[in-house]
Motif scaffolding. Structure first.
Motif, PDB file in Angstrom:
ATOM      1  N   VAL A 196      69.481  29.024  12.970  1.00  0.00           N
ATOM      2  CA  VAL A 196      68.369  29.313  12.048  1.00  0.00           C
ATOM      3  C   VAL A 196      67.840  30.751  12.167  1.00  0.00           C
ATOM      4  CG1 VAL A 196      67.625  26.912  11.793  1.00  0.00           C
ATOM      5  CG2 VAL A 196      66.503  28.372  13.486  1.00  0.00           C
ATOM      6  N   GLN A 197      68.215  31.449  13.242  1.00  0.00           N
ATOM      7  CA  GLN A 197      67.891  32.879  13.374  1.00  0.00           C
ATOM      8  C   GLN A 197      66.388  33.151  13.164  1.00  0.00           C
ATOM      9  OE1 GLN A 197      71.052  34.949  10.912  1.00  0.00           O
ATOM     10  NE2 GLN A 197      71.739  32.827  10.738  1.00  0.00           N
ATOM     11  N   PRO A 198      65.551  32.635  14.077  1.00  0.00           N
ATOM     12  CA  PRO A 198      64.098  32.729  13.875  1.00  0.00           C
ATOM     13  C   PRO A 198      63.488  34.104  14.149  1.00  0.00           C
ATOM     14  CG  PRO A 198      64.582  31.676  15.978  1.00  0.00           C
ATOM     15  CD  PRO A 198      65.906  31.878  15.298  1.00  0.00           C
ATOM     16  N   TRP A 199      64.258  35.047  14.642  1.00  0.00           N
ATOM     17  CA  TRP A 199      63.731  36.366  14.999  1.00  0.00           C
ATOM     18  C   TRP A 199      63.470  37.223  13.762  1.00  0.00           C
ATOM     19  CZ3 TRP A 199      68.384  34.393  17.027  1.00  0.00           C
ATOM     20  CH2 TRP A 199      69.517  34.681  16.258  1.00  0.00           C
ATOM     21  N   ARG A 200      62.374  38.021  13.865  1.00  0.00           N
ATOM     22  CA  ARG A 200      62.064  39.023  12.837  1.00  0.00           C
ATOM     23  C   ARG A 200      61.544  40.254  13.577  1.00  0.00           C
ATOM     24  NH1 ARG A 200      64.033  35.176  10.777  1.00  0.00           N
ATOM     25  NH2 ARG A 200      63.279  33.937   8.999  1.00  0.00           N
ATOM     26  N   PHE A 201      61.836  41.422  13.048  1.00  0.00           N
ATOM     27  CA  PHE A 201      61.439  42.681  13.690  1.00  0.00           C
ATOM     28  C   PHE A 201      60.657  43.536  12.692  1.00  0.00           C
ATOM     29  CE2 PHE A 201      65.386  41.159  15.555  1.00  0.00           C
ATOM     30  CZ  PHE A 201      65.095  41.181  16.911  1.00  0.00           C
ATOM     31  N   ILE A 202      59.422  43.885  13.046  1.00  0.00           N
ATOM     32  CA  ILE A 202      58.619  44.761  12.177  1.00  0.00           C
ATOM     33  C   ILE A 202      58.638  46.144  12.820  1.00  0.00           C
ATOM     34  CG2 ILE A 202      56.415  45.046  11.001  1.00  0.00           C
ATOM     35  CD1 ILE A 202      55.806  42.108  11.563  1.00  0.00           C
TER      36      ILE A 202
ATOM     37  N   ASP B  84      47.362  44.252  22.057  1.00  0.00           N
ATOM     38  CA  ASP B  84      46.417  43.280  21.531  1.00  0.00           C
ATOM     39  C   ASP B  84      47.110  42.424  20.455  1.00  0.00           C
ATOM     40  OD1 ASP B  84      44.341  41.962  20.220  1.00  0.00           O
ATOM     41  OD2 ASP B  84      42.924  43.617  20.514  1.00  0.00           O
ATOM     42  N   TYR B  85      47.495  41.227  20.862  1.00  0.00           N
ATOM     43  CA  TYR B  85      48.252  40.347  19.967  1.00  0.00           C
ATOM     44  C   TYR B  85      47.433  39.991  18.717  1.00  0.00           C
ATOM     45  CZ  TYR B  85      52.112  39.413  23.261  1.00  0.00           C
ATOM     46  OH  TYR B  85      53.223  39.532  24.063  1.00  0.00           O
ATOM     47  N   LYS B  86      46.137  39.739  18.938  1.00  0.00           N
ATOM     48  CA  LYS B  86      45.282  39.329  17.803  1.00  0.00           C
ATOM     49  C   LYS B  86      45.142  40.454  16.787  1.00  0.00           C
ATOM     50  CE  LYS B  86      42.535  35.732  19.954  1.00  0.00           C
ATOM     51  NZ  LYS B  86      41.484  35.619  20.966  1.00  0.00           N
ATOM     52  N   ARG B  87      44.979  41.647  17.321  1.00  0.00           N
ATOM     53  CA  ARG B  87      44.837  42.807  16.435  1.00  0.00           C
ATOM     54  C   ARG B  87      46.125  43.031  15.625  1.00  0.00           C
ATOM     55  NH1 ARG B  87      41.690  47.660  16.244  1.00  0.00           N
ATOM     56  NH2 ARG B  87      42.991  49.329  15.431  1.00  0.00           N
ATOM     57  N   ALA B  88      47.258  42.918  16.300  1.00  0.00           N
ATOM     58  CA  ALA B  88      48.542  43.101  15.610  1.00  0.00           C
ATOM     59  C   ALA B  88      48.694  42.058  14.493  1.00  0.00           C
ATOM     60  CB  ALA B  88      49.693  42.990  16.609  1.00  0.00           C
ATOM     61  N   LYS B  89      48.306  40.827  14.805  1.00  0.00           N
ATOM     62  CA  LYS B  89      48.419  39.744  13.812  1.00  0.00           C
ATOM     63  C   LYS B  89      47.532  40.051  12.595  1.00  0.00           C
ATOM     64  CE  LYS B  89      47.530  34.741  13.420  1.00  0.00           C
ATOM     65  NZ  LYS B  89      48.592  34.371  12.510  1.00  0.00           N
ATOM     66  N   ARG B  90      46.320  40.509  12.907  1.00  0.00           N
ATOM     67  CA  ARG B  90      45.348  40.770  11.827  1.00  0.00           C
ATOM     68  C   ARG B  90      45.785  41.979  10.976  1.00  0.00           C
ATOM     69  NH1 ARG B  90      41.215  41.735  14.877  1.00  0.00           N
ATOM     70  NH2 ARG B  90      41.089  43.974  14.536  1.00  0.00           N
TER      71      ARG B  90
ATOM     72  N   LEU C 272      48.674  43.511  10.698  1.00  0.00           N
ATOM     73  CA  LEU C 272      49.964  43.380   9.997  1.00  0.00           C
ATOM     74  C   LEU C 272      49.981  42.159   9.066  1.00  0.00           C
ATOM     75  CD1 LEU C 272      52.463  44.330  12.870  1.00  0.00           C
ATOM     76  CD2 LEU C 272      51.481  45.796  11.106  1.00  0.00           C
ATOM     77  N   LYS C 273      48.869  41.423   9.064  1.00  0.00           N
ATOM     78  CA  LYS C 273      48.757  40.224   8.202  1.00  0.00           C
ATOM     79  C   LYS C 273      49.939  39.268   8.426  1.00  0.00           C
ATOM     80  CE  LYS C 273      46.143  42.437   4.417  1.00  0.00           C
ATOM     81  NZ  LYS C 273      46.121  43.860   4.813  1.00  0.00           N
ATOM     82  N   ILE C 274      50.183  38.985   9.719  1.00  0.00           N
ATOM     83  CA  ILE C 274      51.287  38.083  10.074  1.00  0.00           C
ATOM     84  C   ILE C 274      50.826  36.645   9.869  1.00  0.00           C
ATOM     85  CG2 ILE C 274      52.743  37.284  12.003  1.00  0.00           C
ATOM     86  CD1 ILE C 274      52.602  40.232  13.042  1.00  0.00           C
ATOM     87  N   SER C 275      51.558  35.884   9.099  1.00  0.00           N
ATOM     88  CA  SER C 275      51.116  34.527   8.749  1.00  0.00           C
ATOM     89  C   SER C 275      51.265  33.581   9.942  1.00  0.00           C
ATOM     90  CB  SER C 275      51.911  34.002   7.554  1.00  0.00           C
ATOM     91  OG  SER C 275      53.098  33.397   8.013  1.00  0.00           O
ATOM     92  N   ASN C 276      50.573  32.437   9.858  1.00  0.00           N
ATOM     93  CA  ASN C 276      50.610  31.458  10.950  1.00  0.00           C
ATOM     94  C   ASN C 276      51.982  30.798  11.114  1.00  0.00           C
ATOM     95  OD1 ASN C 276      47.967  31.926  11.674  1.00  0.00           O
ATOM     96  ND2 ASN C 276      47.175  30.377  10.242  1.00  0.00           N
TER      97      ASN C 276
END
Ligand SMILES: Cc1cc2nc3c(=O)[nH]c(=O)nc-3n(C[C@H](O)[C@H](O)[C@H](O)COP(=O)(O)O)c2cc1C
Length: 197
Positions: A55-61, A137-143, A145-149
């Protein structure tokens, strides 16, 4: 001196193994820039990693150029200090569910780790710096970059051209050498029982 020849001075394998594995290490000193095609070949290596049900779940930004400033802001100060000479900063994420029927994929992180290592090994083979990071800061990166749940942020990495340790702050330059590993007897139980501390 090349990344591999430095590693060979410090690391002595205890069983017959390709130098590919023990000559990969994580320097911090970078100088100059890698080209887009040099970067591309590292992600090509990651693309061929194995995964459950393929399924190749990896993604690279990937951030290069000016965009790197945004990613630098995620990093703890220690990492900021040596990452400024990186060609690329990368946020590595994994898709939590399999795209097949959107069922939870228990190995999304495991498989993404395999892809990350493929990238790192190809980088080392070419003599480039590929340095993993959880110091951000994982939370900051998520916010930002608008990384979805649907995705888990696994780690970041810095990629760049190897430079002399003199480009680093003094304390860091002293640590700029390949480290060692646990003994095989500490990580492998040969008798098929759980006998780890
Ligand atoms: C997921 C992950 C997170 C890491 N986080 C950091 C980090 O935030 N800063 C840093 O300088 N090194 C970081 N490292 C580098 C490790 O310290 C390094 O890989 C480890 O000491 C083994 O050394 P080697 O990669 O040179 O063989 C990280 C490595 C990995 C795989």
């Amino acid at each position: 001196m090349s990344l591999q020849s430095i590693a060979k001075k410090f690391r002595k394998p205890k069983a017959e193994v390709s130098p590919l594995f023990y000559t990969r290490w994580s320097p911090r000193a970078m100088k100059g820039k890698l080209t887009k095609s040099e970067l591309k070949s590292l992600f090509e290596a990651a693309r061929w990693a194995p995964s459950a049900f393929n399924v190749q779940p990896w993604r690279f930004i990937v951030a290069t150029g000016k965009r790197k400033d945004v990613f630098t802001d995620f990093l703890v100060d220690f990492n900021k200090s040596w990452c400024k000479n990186a060609t690329a900063l990368v946020v590595i994420i994994s898709r939590i569910n399999s795209e097949y029927k959107e069922k939870p994929n228990p190995t999304h992180s495991f498989d993404t780790g395999a892809a990350w290592l493929s990238l790192a090994l190809e980088g080392a083979r070419k003599g480039f710096v590929v340095h993993g990071m959880s110091g951000f800061d994982y939370k900051r990166a998520k916010r930002v970059l608008k990384i979805s749940n649907k995705y888990k942020i696994e780690a970041m990495c810095a990629i760049g051209k190897l430079g002399p340790s003199s480009v680093l702050p003094k304390d860091m330059a002293k640590q700029e050498k390949p480290n060692q590993r646990k003994k095989l007897s500490e990580i492998v139980s040969w008798n098929g029982t759980f006998d780890f501390k």
